[in-house]
Motif scaffolding. Structure first.
Motif, mmCIF file in Angstrom:
data_model
loop_
_atom_site.group_PDB
_atom_site.id
_atom_site.type_symbol
_atom_site.label_atom_id
_atom_site.label_comp_id
_atom_site.label_asym_id
_atom_site.label_seq_id
_atom_site.Cartn_x
_atom_site.Cartn_y
_atom_site.Cartn_z
ATOM 1 N N LEU A 37 0.818 -1.295 -0.010
ATOM 2 C CA LEU A 37 -0.012 -0.060 -0.131
ATOM 3 C C LEU A 37 0.686 1.169 0.041
ATOM 4 C CD1 LEU A 37 -2.789 -1.128 2.587
ATOM 5 C CD2 LEU A 37 -3.110 -0.693 0.057
ATOM 6 N N PRO A 40 2.830 2.012 -3.871
ATOM 7 C CA PRO A 40 2.108 1.714 -4.981
ATOM 8 C C PRO A 40 2.855 1.608 -6.261
ATOM 9 C CG PRO A 40 1.714 3.970 -4.366
ATOM 10 C CD PRO A 40 2.763 3.197 -3.204
ATOM 11 N N ARG A 156 -7.214 5.578 -3.778
ATOM 12 C CA ARG A 156 -8.401 4.528 -3.837
ATOM 13 C C ARG A 156 -7.942 3.465 -3.015
ATOM 14 N NH1 ARG A 156 -5.053 2.359 -9.025
ATOM 15 N NH2 ARG A 156 -3.982 0.887 -8.317
ATOM 16 N N ASP A 157 -6.983 3.276 -1.996
ATOM 17 C CA ASP A 157 -6.716 2.580 -1.231
ATOM 18 C C ASP A 157 -6.930 3.173 -0.003
ATOM 19 O OD1 ASP A 157 -5.924 0.615 -3.117
ATOM 20 O OD2 ASP A 157 -3.732 1.225 -3.023
ATOM 21 N N ALA A 160 -8.519 0.557 2.748
ATOM 22 C CA ALA A 160 -7.467 -0.532 3.092
ATOM 23 C C ALA A 160 -6.092 0.077 3.812
ATOM 24 C CB ALA A 160 -6.718 -1.057 1.529
#
Length: 177
Positions: A37, A40, A156-157, A160
């Motif tokens: 994460l 990236p 977008r993470d 997470a």
């Protein structure tokens, strides 16, 4: 024995004494996911950091400081609360990994007058705003010390990052004020 089960809490029983999970393997999986994460698109960097972190954890280190040390100036930052120069340097370095440049709002971010007035939380917020324009999120975590620490991940993470970082013991928040 823990009898309550919350289906929304994916990690509630992971490290519970009655779980059938190999704790070391589960921890390594979380560490690996975290490194993916914060790196990236750069699995090689994540693998190098993973090796360093795995060795530290195998030697008995807690995962949070092991990860902090493994990613520092590579995929994350950890500086004194009053080190505006250090924050600008490390954020510029980290943004450059994504071919981005942070506009600090002045012609010369290393100007003595600017640095004398600059505050680390305000600079983190500027970096957050500038990188968010390119769909990245600046994250910070509570270190329990007089330091500022964090990393950059894809926007977008965001969910997470919250889940994985939380499962590892990081108390995270975005760099937004």
């Amino acid at each position: 024995m823990h009898t309550e089960y919350d289906p929304d809490d994916n990690f509630a029983r992971t490290f519970h004494p009655e779980s059938d999970v190999d704790e070391q393997a589960a921890l390594e999986t979380l560490v690996w996911q975290f490194l993916l994460l914060v790196n990236p698109g750069d699995e090689d960097a994540a693998m190098q950091q993973f090796a360093a972190c795995r060795d530290a954890i195998a030697d008995g280190a807690d995962p949070v400081p092991a990860l902090r040390d493994a990613i520092d100036w590579k995929a994350g930052f950890h500086i004194a609360d009053d080190d505006a120069t250090g924050l600008i340097e490390v954020m510029d370095e980290l943004a450059a990994r994504f071919n981005l440049r942070i506009d600090w709002g002045v012609e010369d971010a290393f100007d003595d007058e600017f640095l004398a007035e600059a505050e680390v939380p305000v600079l983190v917020n500027i970096a957050f705003d500038r990188l968010r324009e390119h769909h990245y999120t600046v994250w910070t975590w509570e270190t329990g010390e007089e330091t500022c620490a964090g990393w950059i991940a894809l926007q977008r993470d965001d969910e997470a990052v919250r889940m994985v970082a939380g499962a590892l013991g990081f108390h995270v928040r975005t760099g937004a004020m």
